[in-house]
Design an enzyme around this catalytic site. Structure first.
Site, PDB file in Angstrom:
ATOM      1  N   LYS A 111       5.104   6.487  21.013  1.00 11.42           N
ATOM      2  CA  LYS A 111       5.804   7.904  21.861  1.00 11.42           C
ATOM      3  C   LYS A 111       6.173   8.694  19.965  1.00 11.42           C
ATOM      4  O   LYS A 111       5.248   9.752  19.556  1.00 11.42           O
ATOM      5  CB  LYS A 111       6.877   7.917  22.310  1.00 11.42           C
ATOM      6  CG  LYS A 111       7.680   9.218  22.469  1.00 11.42           C
ATOM      7  CD  LYS A 111       6.915   9.368  23.854  1.00 11.42           C
ATOM      8  CE  LYS A 111       6.600  10.562  24.699  1.00 11.42           C
ATOM      9  NZ  LYS A 111       6.584  11.325  26.142  1.00 11.42           N
ATOM     10  N   TYR A 129      19.955  11.587  -5.327  1.00  5.76           N
ATOM     11  CA  TYR A 129      21.141  10.745  -4.930  1.00  5.76           C
ATOM     12  C   TYR A 129      21.982  11.015  -5.612  1.00  5.76           C
ATOM     13  O   TYR A 129      21.958  11.867  -5.964  1.00  5.76           O
ATOM     14  CB  TYR A 129      20.919   9.051  -4.537  1.00  5.76           C
ATOM     15  CG  TYR A 129      21.399   8.795  -4.265  1.00  5.76           C
ATOM     16  CD1 TYR A 129      21.951   8.688  -2.989  1.00  5.76           C
ATOM     17  CD2 TYR A 129      22.128   6.964  -4.629  1.00  5.76           C
ATOM     18  CE1 TYR A 129      22.711   7.100  -1.850  1.00  5.76           C
ATOM     19  CE2 TYR A 129      23.251   6.546  -3.926  1.00  5.76           C
ATOM     20  CZ  TYR A 129      23.213   6.696  -2.139  1.00  5.76           C
ATOM     21  OH  TYR A 129      24.276   5.696  -2.099  1.00  5.76           O
TER      22      TYR A 129
END
Length: 476
Positions: A169, A114
């Site tokens: 999925k 970060y």
């Protein structure tokens, strides 16, 4: 068609029985006599007088599961405790999660993953937007987009109710192709809004998988997105189904010894899947087809044809047959159904040519009882897992997207779909091929890699570099 016990309706019943004696055997007998299937018996606690047992059994449906519980309750000495639906348990809290690829153990890790270190990466991408594929999750990410308008065989159940399917999925993308897929369930069924939303989120993805969007809107949405985006857009209900159907047909024709250019095909269903199947069949060399929908056989003289049905009429049914589906079957070599349950019977299949091929793919109940079809057809396939030759999109979409992402393709073409179908068919060797094995298992170790390589090659891509991408590392 009588439904058989299935793990998808599996329950675990926690109960107590007297220690010793024959109560346990009476339990299993009661379940079997009620039509269930005991798959596990686990003793979870034991005492001098009582045993606590978890009985896991498969039922045919929810109502049948309730009858199995009552059958166990009726056994003398049995006390029923908790009843758990194993499918619902698997869905608690969802089925997928995000995890970091690198540990964040200390301030150094935090500074690179970060701020402030990440700012350098942001500036590199700003200077060269193509680096987004190399330096972010974009390269391996697919959006699974639905509006909930045509979910499985359940119909228009909305975006929230569609989320379990889209999660599943995404899990399959990861399991079979190593792709990070994200379910996006949109609370709109307006084509303009769907196109606008997908375009807006596209920068974070390398591909778009459209899912369970009803026809005819799905045709417009896919066409517009393919035109306006620089990443591949693939409506799996259309093209995934078409690819696996063609692969199965290639192998079924090998079984019966017929040439694809000489067969007559009757197709029931002119929606998303049916239209895509038809186009891919024509691309593969099928010359004689008749298509029927809920209003009957499609032909150029039929009134009220939509633009999509007009295209079908102009590219099929050269003889301008205007009868019904049953009449169209007479003398046909192949029947493919992606329509509605129980619209045909064994007598209808008997009118087809010798060594007929029947793909009855309506789910959960096919267009014709598979047992009745088997009496007259040489090869029978369904969309169900409890019969041989399951036509399942899972055989296709993971490998297709793996190939597209590896090739960094900006589009999906019908040539890629044809290549995928040939690759999938080729997984079944001559020694393995028979009337009950025309498509491989989704767990076959070569299925998804073969499909991926075929799509990548058809897209003009190259084999992906090693994960660390040493050749692409910025120079210091």
């Amino acid at each position: 068609m009588t439904a058989l016990p299935s793990v998808s309706y599996s329950i675990t019943v926690r109960l107590e029985v007297p220690a010793g004696g024959s109560t346990v055997s009476k339990l299993t007998t009661a379940v079997e006599q009620a039509g269930g299937l005991v798959t596990a018996l686990d003793v979870t606690a034991s005492g001098h007088e009582r045993l606590r047992i978890d009985v896991t059994c498969a039922a045919a449906d929810t109502e049948h599961a309730g009858r199995l519980v009552e059958a166990m309750r009726a056994v003398p000495g049995v006390e029923i405790g908790r009843v758990s639906d194993r499918t619902f348990l698997m869905h608690l809290g969802g089925k997928i999660s995000m995890e970091a690829k690198h540990p964040i153990r200390n301030r150094d890790d935090l500074s690179m993953i970060y701020t402030p270190g990440v700012a350098r990466v942001c500036l590199a991408i700003a200077a060269n937007p193509e680096d987004a594929r190399r330096l972010t999750i974009k390269r391996n990410s697919v959006a699974v987009v639905t509006d909930g308008s045509a979910v499985l065989g359940l119909g228009n159940i909305g975006p929230k109710a569609a989320l379990p399917v889209m999660e599943g999925k995404a899990a399959l993308f990861k399991r079979f192709a190593g792709i990070d897929a994200w379910p996006l369930c949109l609370d709109t069924q307006d084509p303009d809004a769907i196109v606008q939303i997908v375009k807006a989120i596209a920068p974070g993805f390398a591909g778009i998988n459209l899912e369970d969007i009803s026809a005819p809107r799905c045709f417009e949405i896919e066409a517009r997105l393919r035109e306006e985006l620089d990443i591949p857009v693939f409506h799996d209900d259309q093209h995934g189904t078409a690819v696996v159907v063609l692969a199965a047909l290639f192998n079924a024709l090998r079984v019966v010894g017929k040439d694809i250019s000489e067969i007559r095909v009757v197709l029931s269903g002119a929606g998303a899947a049916g239209t895509a199947i038809l186009k891919l069949l024509i691309k593969a060399g099928v010359k004689d087809t008749i298509v029927a929908d809920i209003a009957g056989v499609i032909h150029t003289e039929r009134e009220g044809l939509s633009p999509e049905l007009r295209w079908i009429a102009e590219n099929t049914n050269a003889a301008k047959y205007s009868g019904d589906l049953k009449g169209a079957l007479s003398g046909a070599d192949v029947f493919i159904g992606v329509s509605a349950p129980n619209i045909l019977n064994g007598a209808d299949i008997a009118t087809m040519n010798k060594d007929a091929i029947v793909f009855a793919l309506a789910n959960p109940d096919p267009e014709v009882d598979p047992a009745a079809a088997h009496e007259h057809a040489a090869v029978v396939a369904t969309g169900r897992s409890d019969f041989p030759n399951q036509i399942n999109n899972v055989l296709v979409f993971p490998g297709v997207f793996r190939g597209l992402l590896d090739a960094q393709s900006s589009k999906v073409s019908i040539d890629m779909e044809l290549a995928a179908a040939k690759a999938l068919a080729g997984v079944v060797t001559d020694d393995e091929l028979n009337a009950d094995y025309i498509v491989p298992s989704v767990f076959h170790p070569e299925v998804h890699t073969r499909v991926a390589h075929a799509v990548r090659d058809a897209a003009g891509g190259r084999a992906p570099a090693h994960e660390s991408f040493p050749d692409d590392t910025p120079a210091l």
